[in-house]
Design an enzyme around this catalytic site. Structure first.
Site, PDB file in Angstrom:
ATOM      1  CD  GLU A  79      -3.261  -0.481   2.186  1.00 37.53           C
ATOM      2  OE1 GLU A  79      -2.915   0.021   2.877  1.00 37.53           O
ATOM      3  OE2 GLU A  79      -4.344  -1.117   2.021  1.00 37.53           O
ATOM      4  CG  HIS A 107       8.871 -29.216  -0.909  1.00 40.59           C
ATOM      5  ND1 HIS A 107       9.434 -30.389  -1.392  1.00 40.59           N
ATOM      6  CD2 HIS A 107       9.964 -28.681  -0.169  1.00 40.59           C
ATOM      7  CE1 HIS A 107      10.448 -30.664  -0.456  1.00 40.59           C
ATOM      8  NE2 HIS A 107      10.698 -29.585   0.363  1.00 40.59           N
ATOM      9  CE  LYS A 141     -12.110   0.828   1.264  1.00 42.24           C
ATOM     10  NZ  LYS A 141     -11.600   1.703   2.147  1.00 42.24           N
TER      11      LYS A 141
HETATM   12  O1  PA5 Z   1      -3.363   1.022   5.511  1.00 43.97           O
HETATM   13  C1  PA5 Z   1      -4.471   1.358   5.624  1.00 43.97           C
HETATM   14  O2  PA5 Z   1      -4.909   2.571   5.803  1.00 43.97           O
HETATM   15  C2  PA5 Z   1      -5.862   0.454   5.251  1.00 43.97           C
HETATM   16  O3  PA5 Z   1      -5.178  -0.536   4.649  1.00 43.97           O
HETATM   17  C3  PA5 Z   1      -6.572   0.366   6.446  1.00 43.97           C
HETATM   18  O4  PA5 Z   1      -5.920  -0.268   7.412  1.00 43.97           O
HETATM   19  C4  PA5 Z   1      -7.750  -0.721   6.292  1.00 43.97           C
HETATM   20  O5  PA5 Z   1      -8.259  -0.279   4.934  1.00 43.97           O
HETATM   21  C5  PA5 Z   1      -8.810  -0.700   7.214  1.00 43.97           C
HETATM   22  O6  PA5 Z   1      -9.254   0.635   7.536  1.00 43.97           O
HETATM   23  P1  PA5 Z   1     -10.133   1.069   8.679  1.00 43.97           P
HETATM   24  O7  PA5 Z   1      -9.292   0.736   9.875  1.00 43.97           O
HETATM   25  O8  PA5 Z   1     -10.363   2.806   8.541  1.00 43.97           O
HETATM   26  O9  PA5 Z   1     -11.338   0.262   9.007  1.00 43.97           O
END
Ligand code: PA5
Length: 443
Positions: free
Chosen positions: A284, A305, A419
């Site tokens: 990310e 493996h 989303k």
């Molecule tokens: O790193 C990030 O911001 C995202 O991966 C969030 O951790 C993930 O989408 C979960 O979001 P939230 O904690 O707002 O539910």
């Protein structure tokens, strides 16, 4: 320092001069963090977290964990991405991947809200039948669909089972301090809440209540975790060619040499979820603007493996980062067998960890000879302090590496696309036009 970078197996791929050649850029990246002037600089709260964390809340986390341990057989941690991976990684690493099946005086822990599979959720619900339950719903935004949906189901279950009053003593919410649906709902219902600071992004939040509450419920020492992270914070706050910065530089060198995939490798299955956490952190943070190494992971010798063939002989797109855990939590002495019918006596009269080590040595030599660069990160043992240190090492390396790449390591604009489509297809108000467009495409 219990984490050490070993570049011995890189010699034929990267010269010392190349690492030195990155020094000015590493310094620039370091300064962007220090002066808080880089992209995404309003998300640097994790940098000083090991020293600047909310001590009052930290004590509340420990107190809540003790109450939870007494009150329930099953603890449900609801969250996705950064709101779940760190806690699960810590519990598997520090306790065991078999944590729920081991004899212990702490509750079983199940992670839900990290997918939308009705089968998965039904199975956890059936495990909960007849058990005492506590729930921790974790969402920074407080609006993420997956955990919100799972929480709705568990909230109803707890209210039916215990009544509203008792249910509210069994529900703990970890969310933004002021915003979001979960915050509003928690205030209305009167749940105990823990907060995630505005300047700490989801994937950098394991050392906040997000990770620490479930980790403490599992019986891990969160003071020690913070101590380890603090040690790392001190060491990696200096731009002196430290191992963390060198690792970040090496990733960038690999990227420029045309590697597309970094494969994080360990020889202990208890590290597997830690690798999932790593994948989110780097994926990310760096995978944007058409750039970035694809973060991938293997557990050896298991995956030797399956993917071993590709790594050794396939297209040369991979470099490996091997986490070499020097001392396993447990060992098994291999006895000699007089009859030796299986011909395995050459392995005996020594600990099994020696066999695992030879597998590592044999593999690292084979892969490097096959043209696959190997970076090794040595960790002396898997304990709380080292967990804190490893977390901070990768977080800081990720930020430096992201700046070296010229991206914002703290946003995740690409996560929104699926989303929007999902909401549109489900008929969420406000997405009507998009829905018509998508349905047309699906015909
Ligand atoms: O790193 C990030 O911001 C995202 O991966 C969030 O951790 C993930 O989408 C979960 O979001 P939230 O904690 O707002 O539910």
């Amino acid at each position: 320092m219990s984490i050490k970078l070993n570049t011995k197996y890189l010699k034929s791929f990267v010269g010392e001069n190349e690492i030195q050649g990155m020094a000015a850029q590493v310094s620039a990246a370091h300064n962007l963090i220090e002066t808080r002037s880089g992209l995404g600089n309003d998300f640097l709260g994790w940098v000083n977290l090991p020293t600047d964390y909310d001590k009052e809340e930290f004590e509340r986390i420990k107190a809540a964990a003790k109450r939870i341990q007494k009150k329930c057989d099953v603890f449900i941690a609801i969250g996705i991405g950064g709101s779940y991976l760190g806690a699960r990684a810590a519990i598997e690493l520090l306790k065991s991947p078999f944590y729920n099946n081991l004899k212990k005086d702490t509750p079983d822990i199940y992670f839900v809200g990290n997918n939308i599979s009705p089968t998965y959720l039904s199975e956890v619900l059936s495990i909960c039948e007849g058990k005492d339950i506590c729930v921790n719903v974790i969402s920074k935004s407080g609006t993420t669909t997956e955990p919100a949906l799972a929480f709705r189901i568990f909230k109803e279950l707890l209210e039916k089972k215990y009544g509203k009053e008792e249910a509210r003593t069994r529900i703990f919410a970890t969310t933004d301090k002021a915003r979001g649906t979960l915050k509003e709902l928690s205030d209305t219902e009167g749940y105990e809440t823990f907060t995630i600071a505005d300047d700490v992004g989801g994937r950098y939040s394991v050392l906040t209540a997000v990770g620490l509450l479930p980790i403490a419920v599992a019986g891990c020492d969160i003071d020690k975790i913070m101590e380890g992270a603090k040690k790392a914070q001190e060491i990696y706050s200096k731009d002196d060619g430290n191992d963390c910065y060198t690792y970040a530089a090496l990733r960038n060198i690999m990227f420029r040499k045309g590697k597309a995939v970094e494969m994080l490798v360990s020889y202990d299955p208890s590290f597997t979820m830690m690798a999932e956490w790593f994948k989110q952190l780097f994926g990310e943070s760096e995978g944007k603007d058409g750039k970035g190494l694809f973060p991938s992971a293997c557990t050896f010798s298991t995956d030797l493996h399956s993917l071993g063939q590709f790594i050794q002989d396939g297209s040369h797109i991979i470099f490996e980062t091997v986490v070499d855990i020097k001392n396993p939590k447990q060992d098994i002495f291999l006895e000699n067998d007089k009859e030796n019918l299986d011909g395995l006596n050459f392995l005996t009269n020594q600990n099994m960890s020696v066999v695992n080590r030879k597998a590592f040595e044999g593999t690292v030599l084979a892969h490097t000879e096959g043209g696959v660069p190997n970076v090794v990160i040595e960790v002396d043992r898997l304990d709380e302090e080292n967990f804190g240190e490893i977390v901070y090492f990768f977080e800081k390396a990720c930020a430096i590496s992201g700046y070296l790449l010229g991206v914002n390591p703290f946003d995740q604009p690409g996560v929104e696309s699926y989303k929007k489509n999902m909401f549109a297809l489900l008929g969420k108000p406000g997405y009507e036009n998009r829905r018509a467009e998508l349905e047309e495409k699906l015909k």
